[in-house]
Structure formats: structure tokens, C-alpha cells
Design a protein around this motif. Structure first.
Motif, PDB file in Angstrom:
ATOM      1  N   ILE A   1     -51.745  19.485  43.123  1.00 58.09           N
ATOM      2  CA  ILE A   1     -52.559  19.619  41.912  1.00 58.09           C
ATOM      3  C   ILE A   1     -52.293  20.934  41.188  1.00 58.09           C
ATOM      4  O   ILE A   1     -52.557  21.059  39.988  1.00 58.09           O
ATOM      5  N   THR A   2     -51.742  21.913  41.910  1.00 60.09           N
ATOM      6  CA  THR A   2     -51.417  23.194  41.272  1.00 60.09           C
ATOM      7  C   THR A   2     -50.490  22.988  40.081  1.00 60.09           C
ATOM      8  O   THR A   2     -50.711  23.538  38.990  1.00 60.09           O
ATOM      9  N   GLU A   3     -49.435  22.215  40.295  1.00 58.58           N
ATOM     10  CA  GLU A   3     -48.478  21.977  39.219  1.00 58.58           C
ATOM     11  C   GLU A   3     -49.108  21.174  38.072  1.00 58.58           C
ATOM     12  O   GLU A   3     -48.755  21.362  36.901  1.00 58.58           O
ATOM     13  N   GLU A   4     -50.043  20.277  38.404  1.00 58.58           N
ATOM     14  CA  GLU A   4     -50.744  19.556  37.353  1.00 58.58           C
ATOM     15  C   GLU A   4     -51.566  20.520  36.498  1.00 58.58           C
ATOM     16  O   GLU A   4     -51.571  20.441  35.258  1.00 58.58           O
ATOM     17  N   ASN A   5     -52.260  21.435  37.162  1.00 58.06           N
ATOM     18  CA  ASN A   5     -53.090  22.392  36.424  1.00 58.06           C
ATOM     19  C   ASN A   5     -52.246  23.351  35.594  1.00 58.06           C
ATOM     20  O   ASN A   5     -52.675  23.802  34.524  1.00 58.06           O
ATOM     21  N   ILE A   6     -51.050  23.685  36.087  1.00 60.10           N
ATOM     22  CA  ILE A   6     -50.167  24.555  35.303  1.00 60.10           C
ATOM     23  C   ILE A   6     -49.826  23.885  33.968  1.00 60.10           C
ATOM     24  O   ILE A   6     -49.809  24.542  32.923  1.00 60.10           O
ATOM     25  N   GLN A   7     -49.584  22.571  33.996  1.00 57.49           N
ATOM     26  CA  GLN A   7     -49.305  21.869  32.740  1.00 57.49           C
ATOM     27  C   GLN A   7     -50.483  22.005  31.769  1.00 57.49           C
ATOM     28  O   GLN A   7     -50.305  22.294  30.576  1.00 57.49           O
ATOM     29  N   ALA A   8     -51.691  21.761  32.288  1.00 53.98           N
ATOM     30  CA  ALA A   8     -52.875  21.859  31.434  1.00 53.98           C
ATOM     31  C   ALA A   8     -53.031  23.270  30.886  1.00 53.98           C
ATOM     32  O   ALA A   8     -53.412  23.464  29.722  1.00 53.98           O
ATOM     33  N   ARG A   9     -52.718  24.264  31.719  1.00 55.46           N
ATOM     34  CA  ARG A   9     -52.876  25.653  31.263  1.00 55.46           C
ATOM     35  C   ARG A   9     -51.788  26.055  30.267  1.00 55.46           C
ATOM     36  O   ARG A   9     -52.038  26.862  29.374  1.00 55.46           O
ATOM     37  N   ILE A  10     -50.611  25.505  30.419  1.00 53.09           N
ATOM     38  CA  ILE A  10     -49.569  25.743  29.410  1.00 53.09           C
ATOM     39  C   ILE A  10     -50.048  25.210  28.061  1.00 53.09           C
ATOM     40  O   ILE A  10     -49.881  25.864  27.016  1.00 53.09           O
ATOM     41  N   ARG A  11     -50.643  24.044  28.071  1.00 47.22           N
ATOM     42  CA  ARG A  11     -51.164  23.486  26.815  1.00 47.22           C
ATOM     43  C   ARG A  11     -52.283  24.362  26.254  1.00 47.22           C
ATOM     44  O   ARG A  11     -52.360  24.580  25.039  1.00 47.22           O
ATOM     45  N   GLY A  12     -53.141  24.861  27.145  1.00 46.58           N
ATOM     46  CA  GLY A  12     -54.212  25.737  26.680  1.00 46.58           C
ATOM     47  C   GLY A  12     -53.676  27.015  26.054  1.00 46.58           C
ATOM     48  O   GLY A  12     -54.148  27.456  25.000  1.00 46.58           O
ATOM     49  N   VAL A  13     -52.671  27.613  26.692  1.00 48.41           N
ATOM     50  CA  VAL A  13     -52.064  28.833  26.154  1.00 48.41           C
ATOM     51  C   VAL A  13     -51.395  28.543  24.806  1.00 48.41           C
ATOM     52  O   VAL A  13     -51.489  29.335  23.854  1.00 48.41           O
ATOM     53  N   THR A  14     -50.723  27.399  24.708  1.00 45.92           N
ATOM     54  CA  THR A  14     -50.044  27.035  23.465  1.00 45.92           C
ATOM     55  C   THR A  14     -51.042  26.900  22.320  1.00 45.92           C
ATOM     56  O   THR A  14     -50.839  27.444  21.216  1.00 45.92           O
ATOM     57  N   LEU A  15     -52.119  26.193  22.570  1.00 43.25           N
ATOM     58  CA  LEU A  15     -53.120  25.988  21.523  1.00 43.25           C
ATOM     59  C   LEU A  15     -53.829  27.290  21.158  1.00 43.25           C
ATOM     60  O   LEU A  15     -54.121  27.549  19.988  1.00 43.25           O
ATOM     61  N   MET A  16     -54.110  28.123  22.162  1.00 40.38           N
ATOM     62  CA  MET A  16     -54.742  29.405  21.873  1.00 40.38           C
ATOM     63  C   MET A  16     -53.809  30.307  21.079  1.00 40.38           C
ATOM     64  O   MET A  16     -54.255  31.090  20.227  1.00 40.38           O
TER      65      MET A  16
END
Length: 554
Positions: free
Chosen positions: A370-385
């Protein structure tokens, strides 16, 4: 003795803390009341400052500035025009009241302090205010007005005291937040006050969004025979003239046409629109940016944003990974096309590869999880921010109440952002709202006249698409089962045994109960969002994060 009285009800939208702007709104309402021939113009609870003021009223300068603004308004009533009822703070020695002020003839004719202070749900009045005595009527131009403030009429004591001391009309100014179906509940409760006192009743509410709260207006008048004489619009500012005459010993309001009741789904959708619009406008954001995944949550969030702000102020971004299906990208583009919003694609694969290489020495030979799954979500969060920071648009998060209840969301990933319109909306309601919006257009919408998302967005199985063939129901019970259990646990505070007795599977209830309990730390870090239900996360439902209590051992 005068036999007729004209009262203008000013269902206005104050801006919290913007005293000058609020005073101008009140002046404009009084001018409109004068044009209509009103003798009295009534504004909502704390209208000079906006409600709820929270700790703003702990600032002596704020309270003093409110008093000065009210004094200025009072002086203006020397012009012979309508009197005014204004809400605001009243410092009386070392006591601070939530009060109303009757302004007439160039002075403050009367003050009344709120007697019943709410201290539940979203309300903290007892934390910042002192209660006033049970009020008596106010004599105004030959009439005896029974003036109350919000919570005062939810219990019988104040209205009965006013009736016993000679009031001819019960008139309550309010800052009563929206909940689905609450307009009808207010009318039902007001009928009780009319039956108990034999007096007509006026409910005047504020309109607008304030952080997580929405005030939908929905002001109304009941006559002594309990009939609904006046019903003002929901989710709109309005100045409404009411005409009163004496019939024997009773004051009666001349009936006006009653609009049809607003259906529940329309109430919820328009509450989300108003909450988002006022949050963006009052905080001076140029617009919003959001991730558009091709799923139903982001599609509905984008539709609300386009309807609330206008399509030109909404920026949508697709951020595909290797697990994003072609159908999701097609659906995201189709949603953006139907809404007429800006749309672009930013591939997150390069960032995923960079993180994989960067973390490989630290992760060693541990397999992906799940770590790698969360990294994807956080990459999207960083991109949008990053887009939010660069262009100034507020990041709109798209998670729903089912996800927030169970922790099915990634901190600093899809939870990143400034505001959420779905925070208090269960997934089953998301489906219902999406179908409703595809078939209806809210009267005040700035978005398209037709459908806002393809049918496939509504019918396909929900998925976060963070791993191959992922579906929400790999991790959660079916949403119709999950939401029914969550509503019992959250809104009803029901125990596990009670829910099992109602027909739910014990193992499923236990699983959901544990997910809800463990996700409190995530919810505490979630952005604000529109309150829709009786018990929203945040202001309504407050549980400790560090919590060793368990009602169950199995």
C-alpha cells in the motif's frame, strides 16, 4: 392604537467579520424596506458581524467596532424611515451577550440578549457568550413585539414568557445552519410555539456559507391559526414585505403565494453550491483546481464547482498512472467537455519512477504494498498543490463521507486541499445526486443546462486505480450496506448490538466500527467541507484521536 404594521424581512448574506460591508448590506436592506413601505426592517442573528463569530468576540476591539457600527445605523434611523432590528454583540459590564438591537428614531430603542445558548453540535455559544434574562416585549409604533434570537424559540420558555407579558407577535432572528430536511422540521416546531401561545410566529434566517456551515434562508411566517402565510426562498438573498393587521385581539399576516417545497436532493446540491461559492468568494480565490479521475466523486465535485462559480473558474487535471484505464481518461475528458471547464493531463509516471529509484535503497527487498499506492496519491496531491500555488486557485478535494468515515483516503494525497463539497455526503447519496444533476438544473446554476457526466461514470464500479484491477469493494462492503451502517454509527450513535438487531451482519458491523474508530486521526487533518447531515465530521462529531475505549472485545 395602530391597526396595521408592515415588516420587511431581510434574508441577507453577511460576511463574517466584514463589519463595513455588513453595515452596507443592512443599509441597503433598510432602503429597500423603505421603498416597499415597511415600518420595520428585520435582519438575521448577528447580522452586523456574521454568525457564528467564534472567538472573534473575544477581541475587545471587535466588540467595540460592532457597537460603533450599530450606533451609526441607529443614528441613521432619525430620518423618519423604517426602524431596524440588527443582531450583534452586547458588552454589559463584564458580561458579553449575543443580542439584538431595535433601532428607531435615531437611537437604540431596545436591546434583548439571547437567553437560551446552544452548546451542542456546531454551536459553542456558551463558550463565548453569557445568557441574558428571559426577555419581555418591545413597544414599537403601537405594537408589542416579542423578539427572540434563534435558540430562544426552540424551547417553550421564552415564547411563553413573551406571550404572558403582552407580546402580540413572536419574531425570531436566526443563524440556523442547513441540514437536509431541516426547513420542514423548523416549520413543525414553530407550529408548537403558535399552539402554545396563540401568537403568530416569524422565523427570519440568514443566508450564505460560512466555513463548513451553510445557511439556506427558508424564512417563514405562521399565522395564529397555524397556517403558513409566507415562505421565503431557499439559498437566495431576499427582502420580503409582510403586512399585518389586527383582527380582534390578534395580529394576522396577509397570506402570500407559497412556493413548492424544494426536493431533498435539490436542497443538498444547492447547499454544496452555496457553501463552495461563498468559501471561494469570501476568501478571494480566483477559482478552483481539482483532479478529475473519471470517477463519480470528482465528476460530481467538478459539476458543483462549475454550477457554483462558472465553468471558466474551474480547472480540472487528469493525472494518469500505469493503472489508469483508458475508459477513465475518456470519462474524465467527457465530463470536462460537458461542463465546459478547462482540462489538461499531467502524467505522473516520471514522478513514480523517481520515487521508486530514490526510495529503493531504503526499502531494500521489501515487496510493493500500500506504500506505493499512497505514493501515487501523494504525487497527485503535490501536483495539484503546485498548480494551486502557482496560479492561486484553491484545491478542491473530492472525497466523500463514506471514505472519510472508513479512512479510505490518503493523508497528504487525495485528502490534500482547501475545501470539500462531498465531505458530509455518503457515497450512495453521491450516486443519487449525480443522477439528479444529470436530469435537473439548479435555478441559480452557472453551469451547463444539460447532463454533466456520462452515464458510464455513474454505473461503473468505483475504483481508486492505484493497483491493477482495483475496486473499492475489494476494501469496503458494498456502499448500500456500508452507508446504512455508517449512518447508524455516526448520525445515530448506535451500538453494534443495536445495528445487528436491525438486520445487519455482525462481522460487517464490527469491521465498519473498527474502521470508523481508527480513522479519526485522518479526519482531524481533513479540509473543511459543507455540512449536510445532522452530524458532520469536525464541528459536530468530535472524538479523541488517542482513544483506548472499546465497547467490544470481539
Amino acid at each position: 392604537m395602530a391597526d396595521t404594521l408592515r415588516i420587511a424581512l431581510a434574508q441577507i448574506n453577511p460576511h463574517e467579520g466584514a463589519l463595513r460591508a455588513n453595515a452596507e448590506r443592512i443599509r441597503a436592506a433598510r432602503a429597500e424596506g423603505a421603498r416597499l413601505g415597511a415600518a420595520l426592517v428585520v435582519t438575521p442573528e448577528f447580522s452586523i458581524a456574521g454568525y457564528p463569530p467564534e472567538d472573534l468576540v473575544r477581541k475587545p476591539a471587535f466588540v467595540a467596532d460592532c457597537a460603533a457600527a450599530i450606533a451609526d445605523l441607529a443614528a441613521e434611523t432619525a430620518d423618519g424611515g423604517p426602524g431596524l432590528v440588527v443582531g450583534g454583540p452586547w458588552q454589559e459590564g463584564d458580561r458579553l451577550h449575543n443580542a439584538l438591537f431595535v433601532l428607531e428614531g435615531g437611537r437604540i430603542l431596545a436591546r434583548r440578549a439571547k437567553h437560551e445558548l446552544p452548546n451542542y453540535g456546531v454551536f459553542d455559544d456558551k463558550r463565548v457568550f453569557d445568557p441574558g434574562p428571559c426577555p419581555g416585549p418591545v413597544a414599537f409604533r403601537g405594537f408589542r413585539l416579542g423578539l427572540m434570537i434563534c435558540e430562544d424559540w426552540w424551547f417553550p420558555g421564552v415564547s411563553e414568557t413573551l406571550a404572558e407579558s403582552g407580546a402580540e407577535i413572536l419574531l425570531s432572528i436566526n443563524g440556523s445552519p442547513f441540514e437536509a430536511d431541516k426547513p420542514r422540521r423548523r416549520v413543525d416546531l414553530a407550529v408548537r410555539r403558535v399552539v402554545e401561545t396563540g401568537l403568530p410566529f416569524v422565523f427570519l434566517n440568514q443566508m450564505g456559507g460560512q466555513d463548513e456551515l451553510v445557511f439556506e434562508g427558508a424564512s417563514f411566517v405562521l399565522n395564529p391559526d397555524r397556517s403558513l402565510a409566507v415562505a421565503m426562498r431557499l439559498f437566495e438573498e431576499e427582502i420580503r414585505l409582510t403586512e399585518w393587521r389586527r383582527e380582534g385581539e390578534r395580529l394576522v399576516c396577509a397570506p402570500q403565494p407559497i412556493p413548492p417545497e424544494v426536493p431533498r436532493l435539490e436542497q443538498i446540491y444547492r447547499a454544496m453550491m452555496l457553501g463552495l461559492r461563498d468559501y471561494v468568494e469570501k476568501n478571494r480565490f480566483p477559482g478552483v483546481v481539482l483532479g478529475l479521475s473519471g470517477g463519480i466523486d470528482s465528476a460530481l465535485s467538478a459539476a458543483v464547482a462549475a454550477d457554483a462559480l462558472g465553468p471558466e473558474r474551474v480547472r480540472a487535471v487528469a493525472m494518469p498512472s500505469p493503472y489508469t484505464s483508458p475508459e477513465s481518461l475518456e470519462d474524465a475528458a467527457a465530463c470536462a467537455g460537458l461542463l465546459g471547464i478547462r482540462y489538461e493531463t499531467i502524467d505522473i509516471v516520471p514522478a513514480m519512477e523517481a520515487f521508486r529509484a530514490m526510495l529503493a535503497p531504503a526499502f531494500g527487498d521489501r515487496p510493493p504494498d500500500i506504500t506505493e499506492e499512497n505514493i501515487q496519491a501523494r504525487i497527485r496531491g503535490v501536483t495539484l498543490m503546485a498548480l494551486s500555488n502557482k496560479f492561486g486557485d484553491m484545491l478542491l478535494t473530492t472525497g466523500n463521507k463514506s471514505e472519510m468515515s472508513t479512512g479510505y483516503a490518503t493523508l497528504y494525497g487525495d485528502m490534500a486541499g482547501g475545501y470539500s463539497v462531498l465531505k458530509d455526503v455518503y457515497k450512495t447519496t453521491v450516486f443519487a445526486l449525480s443522477r439528479w444533476r444529470n436530469a435537473h438544473v439548479p435555478p441559480d446554476a452557472k453551469g451547463p443546462r444539460g447532463p454533466v457526466m456520462p452515464e458510464r461514470v455513474i454505473t461503473k464500479p468505483p475504483s481508486a486505480e492505484l493497483r491493477p484491477n482495483q475496486k473499492d469493494q475489494d476494501s469496503l462492503p458494498p456502499y448500500e450496506v456500508l452507508d446504512a451502517i455508517l449512518e447508524g454509527l455516526v448520525e445515530g450513535e448506535k451500538g453494534v448490538d443495536t445495528l445487528v438487531a436491525e438486520g445487519h451482519d455482525r462481522a460487517t458491523v464490527l469491521r465498519v466500527w473498527r474502521l470508523l474508530d481508527r480513522a479519526e486521526y485522518k479526519r482531524r487533518q481533513a479540509p473543511p467541507g459543507v455540512k449536510i447531515t445532522r452530524r458532520a465530521f469536525g464541528r459536530d462529531r468530535r472524538y479523541p484521536i488517542t482513544n483506548g475505549y472499546t465497547e467490544l472485545v470481539s
